[in-house]
Design an enzyme around this catalytic site. Structure first.
Site, mmCIF file in Angstrom:
data_model
loop_
_atom_site.group_PDB
_atom_site.id
_atom_site.type_symbol
_atom_site.label_atom_id
_atom_site.label_comp_id
_atom_site.label_asym_id
_atom_site.label_seq_id
_atom_site.Cartn_x
_atom_site.Cartn_y
_atom_site.Cartn_z
ATOM 1 C CG ASP A 26 -2.003 1.013 1.162
ATOM 2 O OD1 ASP A 26 -2.300 1.497 0.054
ATOM 3 O OD2 ASP A 26 -2.585 1.335 2.215
ATOM 4 C CG ASN A 74 -7.625 -2.240 -5.943
ATOM 5 O OD1 ASN A 74 -6.672 -2.994 -5.769
ATOM 6 N ND2 ASN A 74 -7.943 -1.312 -5.052
ATOM 7 C CD1 TRP A 75 -12.662 -5.668 -9.944
ATOM 8 C CD2 TRP A 75 -12.004 -4.898 -11.942
ATOM 9 N NE1 TRP A 75 -12.027 -6.697 -10.609
ATOM 10 C CE2 TRP A 75 -11.618 -6.250 -11.831
ATOM 11 C CE3 TRP A 75 -11.682 -4.200 -13.110
ATOM 12 C CZ2 TRP A 75 -10.937 -6.915 -12.851
ATOM 13 C CZ3 TRP A 75 -11.011 -4.873 -14.129
ATOM 14 C CH2 TRP A 75 -10.638 -6.219 -13.986
ATOM 15 N NE ARG A 194 -3.123 -1.212 4.298
ATOM 16 C CZ ARG A 194 -4.353 -1.288 3.832
ATOM 17 N NH1 ARG A 194 -5.209 -2.146 4.346
ATOM 18 N NH2 ARG A 194 -4.749 -0.499 2.847
ATOM 19 N NE ARG A 200 -8.242 0.700 5.071
ATOM 20 C CZ ARG A 200 -7.855 1.964 5.271
ATOM 21 N NH1 ARG A 200 -7.897 2.481 6.479
ATOM 22 N NH2 ARG A 200 -7.434 2.713 4.268
HETATM 23 C C1 FPP Z 1 -2.290 0.189 -3.244
HETATM 24 O O1 FPP Z 1 -1.730 1.467 -3.224
HETATM 25 C C2 FPP Z 1 -1.618 -0.585 -4.255
HETATM 26 C C3 FPP Z 1 -2.226 -1.148 -5.313
HETATM 27 C C4 FPP Z 1 -3.674 -1.076 -5.571
HETATM 28 C C5 FPP Z 1 -1.430 -1.869 -6.315
HETATM 29 C C6 FPP Z 1 -0.306 -2.661 -5.732
HETATM 30 C C7 FPP Z 1 0.535 -3.217 -6.809
HETATM 31 C C8 FPP Z 1 1.869 -3.169 -6.827
HETATM 32 C C9 FPP Z 1 2.676 -2.603 -5.756
HETATM 33 C C10 FPP Z 1 2.649 -3.764 -7.924
HETATM 34 C C11 FPP Z 1 2.203 -5.166 -8.007
HETATM 35 C C12 FPP Z 1 2.852 -5.962 -8.953
HETATM 36 C C13 FPP Z 1 2.251 -7.035 -9.507
HETATM 37 C C14 FPP Z 1 3.072 -8.004 -10.210
HETATM 38 C C15 FPP Z 1 0.811 -7.276 -9.424
HETATM 39 P P1 FPP Z 1 -2.667 2.702 -3.498
HETATM 40 O O2 FPP Z 1 -2.698 2.954 -4.969
HETATM 41 O O3 FPP Z 1 -3.998 2.471 -2.882
HETATM 42 O O4 FPP Z 1 -1.886 3.827 -2.770
HETATM 43 P P2 FPP Z 1 -2.522 5.044 -1.966
HETATM 44 O O5 FPP Z 1 -3.293 4.447 -0.822
HETATM 45 O O6 FPP Z 1 -1.320 5.782 -1.505
HETATM 46 O O7 FPP Z 1 -3.352 5.811 -2.929
#
Ligand code: FPP
Length: 255
Positions: A26, A74-75, A194, A200
């Site tokens: 995250d 996430n969709w 996390r 969470r």
């Molecule tokens: C959450 O951070 C992260 C994700 C939704 C994507 C996580 C994916 C990667 C780290 C790369 C994964 C690689 C593969 C091979 C699948 P956020 O975007 O919610 O961050 P924020 O809370 O700071 O906005």
């Protein structure tokens, strides 16, 4: 890298280091925002952190690593960001799959295949097939995964077996149910980490987390590396895992 050569974490005794670590990756968006960059660059930097973490884990005595790459929730992000997230497995496998295969890493992608493009499903199935024989280290990538959906699907499958007369309701116990989940065959996570300061689980490994230790770290995922993983392991080693029981000294005191 061979299993026998895998050093232990700082000589920590067996039991004080986790066999299975799970990570909610995250903070990519915040990392990008802090730098005035578009969010996709945060996700791409997150792939680099995944690479660093996978490289470090076997040397720290970890045998299983499960990472949360894309949740069923996430969709609901903007279409452009979803497209970027959908491109991450290809980005990762293009650069890393050959090395993972050679180094004995077994890759599994857990989560629903429905909703993924045919190309992505093919890519994932290919990565799994190419590494299926590997035994040195296990990397599970949760992608299009949500624990409630997984548990619901497992319950539905069992109900269908009962309805078809192939199972009796009394057959069901915790072990059998665990075997119906996407994580079947993996030991339960000992430690769930996390980063990013959020505290969470966000629908990640809800059944499997029953006795996991939770460690929350104030670092954004794109900055994550071996030193953060070591810090999480040190915190784990200091925890007192009782699995609902009491420690030996307290048994004497109670007696
Ligand atoms: C959450 O951070 C992260 C994700 C939704 C994507 C996580 C994916 C990667 C780290 C790369 C994964 C690689 C593969 C091979 C699948 P956020 O975007 O919610 O961050 P924020 O809370 O700071 O906005």
């Amino acid at each position: 890298m061979a299993a026998a050569e895998t050093p232990t974490f700082a000589g920590a005794p067996e039991g004080s280091r986790p066999l299975h670590v799970a990570i909610v990756m995250d903070g990519n968006g915040r990392w990008a925002k802090q730098r005035g960059l578009p969010r996709p660059l945060g996700h791409r930097a997150g792939v680099e952190s995944l690479r660093r973490t996978v490289s470090a884990a076997p040397g720290l005595g970890i045998g299983w690593l499960t990472v949360f790459g894309f949740s069923t929730e996430n969709w609901s992000r903007p279409a452009a960001e979803v497209a970027e997230l959908m491109a991450l497995p290809k980005r990762y496998f293009e650069t890393d799959l050959g090395r993972l295969e050679r180094e004995g890493v077994r890759v599994r992608v857990i989560g629903q295949r429905e909703g993924l493009s045919q190309d992505l499903v093919r890519l994932v199935e290919d990565a799994q097939a190419r590494t299926a024989h590997n035994t040195v280290f296990n990397l599970n990538i949760a992608f299009n995964y949500g624990s409630q959906a997984d548990i619901t699907a497992a319950a539905r499958r069992f109900a269908e077996e009962v309805a078809a007369g192939r199972r009796d309701p009394s057959d069901l116990d915790e072990t059998m149910f665990a075997g119906l989940l996407a994580t079947a065959g993996a030991p339960p996570p000992d430690l769930i980490v996390r980063p990013s300061g959020e505290q969470r689980l966000s629908n990640f490994l809800l059944w499997e987390a029953a006795y996991a230790e939770l460690v929350f770290q104030d670092v954004l995922w794109p900055d994550y590396g071996e030193e953060h993983l070591k810090a999480a392991l040190a915190e784990f080693a200091a925890r007192d895992r009782r699995y609902g029981a009491i420690v030996a000294d307290d048994v004497l005191a109670a007696g």
